[in-house]
Design a protein around this motif. Structure first.
Motif, PDB file in Angstrom:
ATOM      1  N   TYR A  94       7.973   7.988  61.257  1.00 23.73           N
ATOM      2  CA  TYR A  94       8.293   9.089  60.347  1.00 23.73           C
ATOM      3  C   TYR A  94       8.598   8.615  58.927  1.00 23.73           C
ATOM      4  CZ  TYR A  94      11.440  12.627  58.326  1.00 23.73           C
ATOM      5  OH  TYR A  94      12.076  13.513  57.504  1.00 23.73           O
ATOM      6  N   TYR A 107       9.724  10.281  55.198  1.00 24.58           N
ATOM      7  CA  TYR A 107      10.201  11.509  54.565  1.00 24.58           C
ATOM      8  C   TYR A 107       9.351  11.795  53.331  1.00 24.58           C
ATOM      9  CZ  TYR A 107      13.111  14.748  51.995  1.00 24.58           C
ATOM     10  OH  TYR A 107      13.549  15.828  51.276  1.00 24.58           O
ATOM     11  N   GLY A 113      21.293  15.213  56.669  1.00 20.40           N
ATOM     12  CA  GLY A 113      20.510  15.227  55.424  1.00 20.40           C
ATOM     13  C   GLY A 113      21.179  15.961  54.287  1.00 20.40           C
ATOM     14  N   PRO A 114      22.398  15.555  53.879  1.00 16.69           N
ATOM     15  CA  PRO A 114      23.089  16.280  52.808  1.00 16.69           C
ATOM     16  C   PRO A 114      22.415  16.172  51.446  1.00 16.69           C
ATOM     17  CG  PRO A 114      24.351  14.321  53.435  1.00 16.69           C
ATOM     18  CD  PRO A 114      23.248  14.470  54.444  1.00 16.69           C
ATOM     19  N   GLY A 115      21.552  15.139  51.238  1.00 19.59           N
ATOM     20  CA  GLY A 115      20.857  15.002  49.954  1.00 19.59           C
ATOM     21  C   GLY A 115      21.839  14.790  48.822  1.00 19.59           C
ATOM     22  N   GLU A 139      22.249  10.537  56.872  1.00 16.84           N
ATOM     23  CA  GLU A 139      21.389  10.653  55.689  1.00 16.84           C
ATOM     24  C   GLU A 139      20.558   9.380  55.586  1.00 16.84           C
ATOM     25  OE1 GLU A 139      20.493  12.932  52.952  1.00 16.84           O
ATOM     26  OE2 GLU A 139      19.149  11.203  53.025  1.00 16.84           O
ATOM     27  N   PHE A 148      20.787   8.581  48.113  1.00 20.64           N
ATOM     28  CA  PHE A 148      21.562   9.824  48.267  1.00 20.64           C
ATOM     29  C   PHE A 148      22.914   9.526  48.928  1.00 20.64           C
ATOM     30  CE2 PHE A 148      17.576  12.785  48.500  1.00 20.64           C
ATOM     31  CZ  PHE A 148      17.478  12.742  47.111  1.00 20.64           C
ATOM     32  N   LEU A 202      17.903  10.585  61.876  1.00 24.77           N
ATOM     33  CA  LEU A 202      18.745  11.250  62.870  1.00 24.77           C
ATOM     34  C   LEU A 202      18.471  10.753  64.291  1.00 24.77           C
ATOM     35  CD1 LEU A 202      20.651  13.394  63.969  1.00 24.77           C
ATOM     36  CD2 LEU A 202      18.873  15.110  63.556  1.00 24.77           C
ATOM     37  N   ARG A 220      20.435  21.856  56.295  1.00 22.53           N
ATOM     38  CA  ARG A 220      19.609  22.769  55.495  1.00 22.53           C
ATOM     39  C   ARG A 220      18.393  22.011  54.987  1.00 22.53           C
ATOM     40  NH1 ARG A 220      21.868  25.485  49.977  1.00 22.53           N
ATOM     41  NH2 ARG A 220      21.782  23.312  49.267  1.00 22.53           N
ATOM     42  N   TRP A 221      17.214  22.576  55.224  1.00 23.84           N
ATOM     43  CA  TRP A 221      15.940  22.032  54.733  1.00 23.84           C
ATOM     44  C   TRP A 221      15.709  20.587  55.141  1.00 23.84           C
ATOM     45  CZ3 TRP A 221      17.879  24.351  49.621  1.00 23.84           C
ATOM     46  CH2 TRP A 221      17.573  25.699  49.572  1.00 23.84           C
ATOM     47  N   LEU A 224      10.695  17.282  60.133  1.00 21.65           N
ATOM     48  CA  LEU A 224      10.858  16.395  61.286  1.00 21.65           C
ATOM     49  C   LEU A 224       9.763  16.543  62.342  1.00 21.65           C
ATOM     50  CD1 LEU A 224      14.712  16.868  61.872  1.00 21.65           C
ATOM     51  CD2 LEU A 224      13.559  15.057  60.571  1.00 21.65           C
TER      52      LEU A 224
HETATM   53  C1  LIG Z   1      14.943  18.695  51.153  1.00 24.45           C
HETATM   54  S1  LIG Z   1      16.303  17.611  51.239  1.00 24.45           S
HETATM   55  C2  LIG Z   1      17.641  18.756  51.536  1.00 24.45           C
HETATM   56  C3  LIG Z   1      18.971  18.214  51.077  1.00 24.45           C
HETATM   57  C4  LIG Z   1      20.168  19.136  51.319  1.00 24.45           C
HETATM   58  N1  LIG Z   1      20.344  19.399  52.747  1.00 24.45           N
HETATM   59  C5  LIG Z   1      20.039  20.425  50.560  1.00 24.45           C
HETATM   60  O1  LIG Z   1      20.013  21.478  51.190  1.00 24.45           O
HETATM   61  O2  LIG Z   1      19.969  20.372  49.328  1.00 24.45           O
HETATM   62  C6  LIG Z   1      16.166  16.795  52.850  1.00 24.45           C
HETATM   63  C7  LIG Z   1      17.230  15.745  53.073  1.00 24.45           C
HETATM   64  O3  LIG Z   1      17.170  15.287  54.423  1.00 24.45           O
HETATM   65  C8  LIG Z   1      17.157  13.851  54.456  1.00 24.45           C
HETATM   66  N2  LIG Z   1      16.380  13.495  55.660  1.00 24.45           N
HETATM   67  C9  LIG Z   1      15.078  13.714  55.867  1.00 24.45           C
HETATM   68  N3  LIG Z   1      14.709  13.327  57.095  1.00 24.45           N
HETATM   69  C10 LIG Z   1      15.837  12.837  57.698  1.00 24.45           C
HETATM   70  C11 LIG Z   1      16.105  12.276  58.985  1.00 24.45           C
HETATM   71  N4  LIG Z   1      15.144  12.141  59.907  1.00 24.45           N
HETATM   72  N5  LIG Z   1      17.361  11.885  59.272  1.00 24.45           N
HETATM   73  C12 LIG Z   1      18.339  12.026  58.327  1.00 24.45           C
HETATM   74  N6  LIG Z   1      18.145  12.534  57.094  1.00 24.45           N
HETATM   75  C13 LIG Z   1      16.899  12.944  56.782  1.00 24.45           C
HETATM   76  C14 LIG Z   1      16.504  13.459  53.134  1.00 24.45           C
HETATM   77  O4  LIG Z   1      16.814  12.140  52.750  1.00 24.45           O
HETATM   78  C15 LIG Z   1      17.108  14.505  52.199  1.00 24.45           C
HETATM   79  O5  LIG Z   1      18.381  14.123  51.769  1.00 24.45           O
END
Ligand SMILES: C[S@@+](CC[C@H](N)C(=O)[O-])C[C@H]1O[C@@H](n2cnc3c(N)ncnc32)[C@H](O)[C@@H]1O
Length: 280
Positions: free
Chosen positions: A11, A13, A55-57, A77, A82, A105, A121-122, A127
């Motif tokens: 995977y 991102y 994924g708090p971003g 995360e 981030f 995750l 969120r998002w 995934l």
């Molecule tokens: C579109 S951003 C959304 C960030 C935040 N949740 C928001 O609503 O603004 C997606 C976030 O998920 C994290 N992420 C993506 N795939 C992930 C995974 N498999 N495990 C953990 N974090 C992940 C990314 O690094 C990013 O911070």
């Protein structure tokens, strides 16, 4: 099953963590955070709860949940950039240090039967094997604990007047997320996954923004889609020529105050972990 697991382990991102993406997330959060705050209010996130965010971003909701529980919140995360900047922000509110897993995750060794509330969120639209991720989060919840995911049902996305290139553009949007095994409409599949994973459904709440040129929601959608347009242009049947025509149409309708964009729907999907012994 073996094949599916290897997809998850490969995977990647899709949107990365560059400064420009962080800024996009910040502006997007300002527009959408009130929807999440209302969700936290309905769920009753409160002092003393054990909370995990996936994924708090850039982290506006992470800081909000810390305020609500008046203490640390844990996080998974994958982005080092981030995670580092959000951990620095967390030190400023003096609410304590949460536990962080800086990895995907699926790789995180989460405790079992531990959390009152798990939130994302998002993240799920990116995934592969979303059901496996849901099952993992359910295992981490206490019996009676709540899983809340905010994610898209993107099929509501539209533009009025509709450009000729729209169907191919929408196909490219779905194809983009599918390249890594994700699903742009994941929000609509979550309720079924919740049930199979041992959650009782508490709510499915949709939010649809309808934007006119000049609205914050119009510029939110324009910023994202213009930012990825060149990448979408490589996803057949969408092409570079179609992307150029679509951009011209987009700019033209933007100059007309009677134009509209109907945003992808965001679904709040909330479920409660069944107590042991209760079957459905
Ligand atoms: C579109 S951003 C959304 C960030 C935040 N949740 C928001 O609503 O603004 C997606 C976030 O998920 C994290 N992420 C993506 N795939 C992930 C995974 N498999 N495990 C953990 N974090 C992940 C990314 O690094 C990013 O911070």
């Amino acid at each position: 099953m073996k094949q599916a697991s290897s997809k998850a382990s490969r995977y990647r991102y899709l949107l990365g963590d560059a400064a420009r993406e962080r800024e996009r997330l910040r502006v997007q959060a300002a527009l959408w955070d009130p929807v999440a705050h209302a969700l936290f209010e309905r769920v009753g996130v409160r002092r003393g709860w054990k909370v995990l965010e996936i994924g708090p971003g850039h982290g506006s909701l992470h800081l909000e949940m810390r305020r609500r529980v008046r203490g640390p919140v844990d996080a998974v995360e994958r982005s080092a950039a981030f995670a580092a900047s959000l951990r620095a922000l967390c030190q400023k509110d003096r609410l304590g240090e949460g536990r962080w897993w800086q990895e995907d995750l699926l790789d995180a060794r989460l405790p079992a039967d531990h959390y009152d509330f798990v939130f994302a969120r998002w993240v799920f639209l990116f995934l592969p094997e979303a059901a496996r991720h849901v099952a993992k989060l359910v295992r981490a919840l206490k019996p009676g604990g709540i899983l809340a995911i905010e994610d898209y049902y993107r099929d509501t996305f539209g533009m009025i007047p509709l450009p000729t290139e729209w169907p191919d553009f929408i196909a490219a949007d779905k194809g983009f997320f599918a390249t890594e095994g994700g699903d742009a409409n994941i929000g609509a599949r979550l309720p079924g996954m919740y049930r199979k994973a041992g959650l009782d459904l508490v709510e499915i709440t949709p939010t649809i923004k309808i934007a006119r040129p000049g609205d914050a929601a119009w510029s939110w959608m324009t910023t994202y889609f213009f930012g990825v347009m060149d990448r979408y242009a490589g996803t057949p049947p969408f092409t570079k020529a179609k992307a150029a025509r679509l951009k011209r149409h987009w700019k033209a309708v933007e100059a007309d105050p009677t134009s509209l964009m109907v945003a992808p729907t965001v679904l709040d999907v909330v479920g409660r972990k069944r107590s042991r012994g209760r079957r459905r």
